[in-house]
Each structure stands twice: as structure tokens, then as C-alpha cells.
Design an enzyme around this catalytic site. Sequence first.
Site, mmCIF file in Angstrom:
data_model
loop_
_atom_site.group_PDB
_atom_site.id
_atom_site.type_symbol
_atom_site.label_atom_id
_atom_site.label_comp_id
_atom_site.label_asym_id
_atom_site.label_seq_id
_atom_site.Cartn_x
_atom_site.Cartn_y
_atom_site.Cartn_z
ATOM 1 N N LYS A 245 -11.439 -13.531 17.019
ATOM 2 C CA LYS A 245 -12.696 -12.905 16.688
ATOM 3 C C LYS A 245 -12.525 -11.493 15.517
ATOM 4 C CE LYS A 245 -16.252 -10.959 19.027
ATOM 5 N NZ LYS A 245 -16.708 -10.125 20.420
ATOM 6 N N GLU A 297 -24.195 -0.439 26.174
ATOM 7 C CA GLU A 297 -22.630 -1.135 26.459
ATOM 8 C C GLU A 297 -22.301 0.269 27.149
ATOM 9 O OE1 GLU A 297 -18.750 -2.380 24.352
ATOM 10 O OE2 GLU A 297 -20.947 -3.448 23.351
ATOM 11 N N GLU A 341 -16.795 -16.052 23.427
ATOM 12 C CA GLU A 341 -16.800 -13.954 23.251
ATOM 13 C C GLU A 341 -16.824 -13.294 23.950
ATOM 14 O OE1 GLU A 341 -19.744 -10.965 20.471
ATOM 15 O OE2 GLU A 341 -20.408 -13.825 20.442
ATOM 16 N N GLU A 476 -29.353 -12.882 13.628
ATOM 17 C CA GLU A 476 -28.832 -11.957 14.809
ATOM 18 C C GLU A 476 -28.816 -10.615 14.722
ATOM 19 O OE1 GLU A 476 -24.970 -10.668 18.153
ATOM 20 O OE2 GLU A 476 -25.861 -13.316 17.601
ATOM 21 N N LYS A 480 -30.863 -6.838 16.192
ATOM 22 C CA LYS A 480 -30.210 -6.125 16.848
ATOM 23 C C LYS A 480 -31.243 -4.750 15.753
ATOM 24 C CE LYS A 480 -26.279 -7.895 18.226
ATOM 25 N NZ LYS A 480 -24.741 -8.074 18.523
#
Length: 490
Positions: A245, A297, A341, A476, A480
Site C-alpha cells: 500500500k 484521525e 486497506e 475520493e 475529502k
Amino acid sequence: MRTVLGHTATDTDASPFLPAPGDRARLQHHLEIACRRARTVRGGAVLAAATWALPPDVDPTGTVVASRRSGEPWFVFEQPDRDGAALTALGCAVALEARGEDRFAVVAARWRRLAADAVCDPRGDGPRGSGPVAVGGFSFAPDGGRAPHWEGFAPASLQVPEVAIVRRGGDLRLTVTALVHADDDVADVLARLDARLRELRDAPPPVLDPSPVSRTRVASTMPPEHYEGAVQRAVERIRAGRLQKVVLAREVQVHTGPGAAPHDPGGVLGVLRDAFPSCYIVCAGRGDSAFLAASPELLIQRDGLRAGTLALAGSTRRSADPAVDDHLGEALLRSTKDREEQAIVTRRIERTLAPHSVWVTSAEEPIVVKVANIQHLGTPIRAQLASHVGVIELAGLLHPTPAVGGEPLPVAAPMIPELEGFDRGWYAGPVGWADTGEDGEFCVALRSALLTGGVARCFAGVGVVRDSDPAAELAETEIKLQALLPVLAL
């Protein structure tokens, strides 16, 4: 009427920030002790501080925005939905800076020495974050932020503020801090602190006032086709077995129109905390620039020997229709690509914390974390630390998680700037605070922007894995970016 610390106190004093006579006398006593102690410590300087209660209706963020001096460092770390949690700060008594791979350890050690010698009120009296604190952040890369627009945002930059306000529920405390040298005149230090306190004003953040005639201009630093090509090259390398990733981000700039006022970070903060109350609303002001974010986060939270974090990866859009919104969340939970992910991030965090912990535990299944314009997969992780490891060092151990970097990191790290083509600076780096006991909290600076005059640089990224589709990943990032673009493009 009587004079305390060079200030004539009367019943007409209306400022909620000025200390009561007992608090003022305690501050003077701490400064006198610090002055004597400074003669015996390495470096010849000691922190002195005092903390007192504020009325529950004071707005910590509004106060900092309304009271900051031109060019003065300022800081906001707020999560409105968590019982109104906020820590805000003004000024800089001490700056702790470093660069390179060991930057977390260097600033942690300097803060530990300062905290050990500090003359302040006992810890535990007041909400978390009361007393002297170190606030600030770190760049994504060990030597990040070399581009001219990141001036003032060193790769590791924590500051001990002169004034800090913390709120948990209805409990508000103000801490005033000074670095005292052996040859300082305590009366002069008191006068300086008194003047600073008298400048504080309690006011709500300003309302954004868009120009009625000037239009903003929005443009990607790199063309969208460049980003899709970067994702495609990353997918090819993943399928070739070089890595699992990598996270790739975009920079989009918002320029104010001719004759328009510069971007107002205070006004943007007010909008963000109303629109994203479950997120970490953060801002670090340095010179004429301000770096702000509405991040979902948490990187690390430490309270004694307890540590917690949230593995966040995999996302989809929100819908105004509750049924559709729930369906999107369920589809996210069933997505093989997003679950993979998310699992990569969770496993890395568990492996990183394990050598420093008695135990590490995580939820068996991820949950859906919903914010205003997007929903994510998240796995809460908790750990019982085996020994004293401070929150700054824990942040250094965990950063960057695969949620913002890649796996394995040694392969992904050099690939990120090669494919992105810009300097991330503090984007996706840890931003937060630490107290004198090395407890504290750092979030990951996502959904963020750097504001300098009439230019706002907005950042958003996505995790690229084997099954990533370049067009879908570009879409995406657009989702965001909607956290900040609509606000900045008014």
C-alpha cells in the site's frame, strides 16, 4: 484597594482572565523559586507557571483568535463533540525544534528536561492539559517543509506557550508560563505577564465575510491527469510485489480575487468546528501563515500507562438520505479493497505498540466512523504500556502509519514525493500537545490547508492498494477536499 505583582486590583476589574489575589501571589512565588533554581540547572533557565479557573462560558478558541498579536504563534486543538474538549494557546516561552529521523526523540528529551525543573502547580488539579504544555506538530517527512511556503513550520516544532486555556465540559483553566533566567528581575517578568493577560479578549471566532465582487480561483498544483497517472504507477508497483500500500495526496490551491481580503484562519476555524464537531479542529499559526485541519484521525492519546489510537482507512461518501447513507456504510464494511486497506493499518499499529506494552487489544471488526461529508472504516486500539514512554515518543513510533504513508514504509516513503510532486510539509503529520507528565494527544493532520495571505493550499490523499482504480481514487480526493474547499472558495 491593594497592589499585588505591580497591579492595582479593584472591584472594577472585569476581565475574566486576570488572576485572583491568591493566584497572583502563587504565580509570583513560583517565579521567585524559578529564578533561584535557574542558578543551579544546566542552561540557566527554568519554566515557571500558575493555573487558575475561568468562567465556564469563556470560548478558548474565540479568545485565542481575538487576542493574538500580529505574527505571534497561536494554537488550537478542539473536538467539540467530546464534551467540548479544547486546548488553545498564545505566544511562545520556549521553542523546541529539530529535524531528521530522531526529531521526535530530540524534542521529547528537551521537553522532559524542562518539565522536570518546572515550578508549577501539582498535576491532577484540573482537566487534562492543565498546567504548562508543549503544543505544535511535526512534518510528514523527517526533513519535510523545505518549500518556502512552509517557513516557520520546522520538521519538529513544539512550543511552550505563554498563555494556554484548556476546557473539558464546564471546567476551564488558564495557565500562564514564563521561562525565567537566573539574572531576571521577577518584577519585570510579572509586568510582562500581566500585560499579556490584560490583552486577552473573550469573543466568538469572526464570521467569514466573502467579497461581493471578487471571485476566488481554484486550481490543482498538478493536473488531475497527473494524479491518476501516479495512482496507476503505484498500482503497477504493488501488483509487482514491491509493496502492499502507498498513500498518495494532492494539493489544490485557492487564491483570493483581486482586491479581496486574505484568507481568515479564525473565520475558517469557526465554520469547521460547527460543520465537523466530531473531528479534531486544529490550527497552528506561525508568522503570517496558519496551518489548520478538520481531522477524523487520532494518532495517539496517552493517560498514564494507558494509550489509545484509532486505525482509520477506507472511505466512502455520505448521503443526505439516511437509508442511502446507511447503505453506503454497509457497503464500505463489505468492501474487500477497503477492508484490506484498513487491516494493513491495524496490524502495523499493533506490531508497533506491542514491544512497549503489557497488552494491546483492538476491536474484532472495524466500525463505520461518520463525519459531515465522508465515512471511514475505523478500528479502536488500546494498550497498557509496560513502562514510561511519553506521548511524543509514542507519536514518533507510530508515525507515519500506513493510513498516511504506506506498507512497508521503507519502500513507500521515497515513492511518495516521487509520485506526488510536492512538499507535504505538516500535511499528514502529527499535531497536538504534551503536558509535564508526558501525557497528551496527537491527531493526524488530514483534511488540512496552509493559509498564507491570499493563497490557501489544501491537501487530501487516498490509500492505493492492488485493486485501486485511478479515476475512483481521484474522485475520493475530491470528496475529502470538500471539507475545506467550499469554505475557502467563498
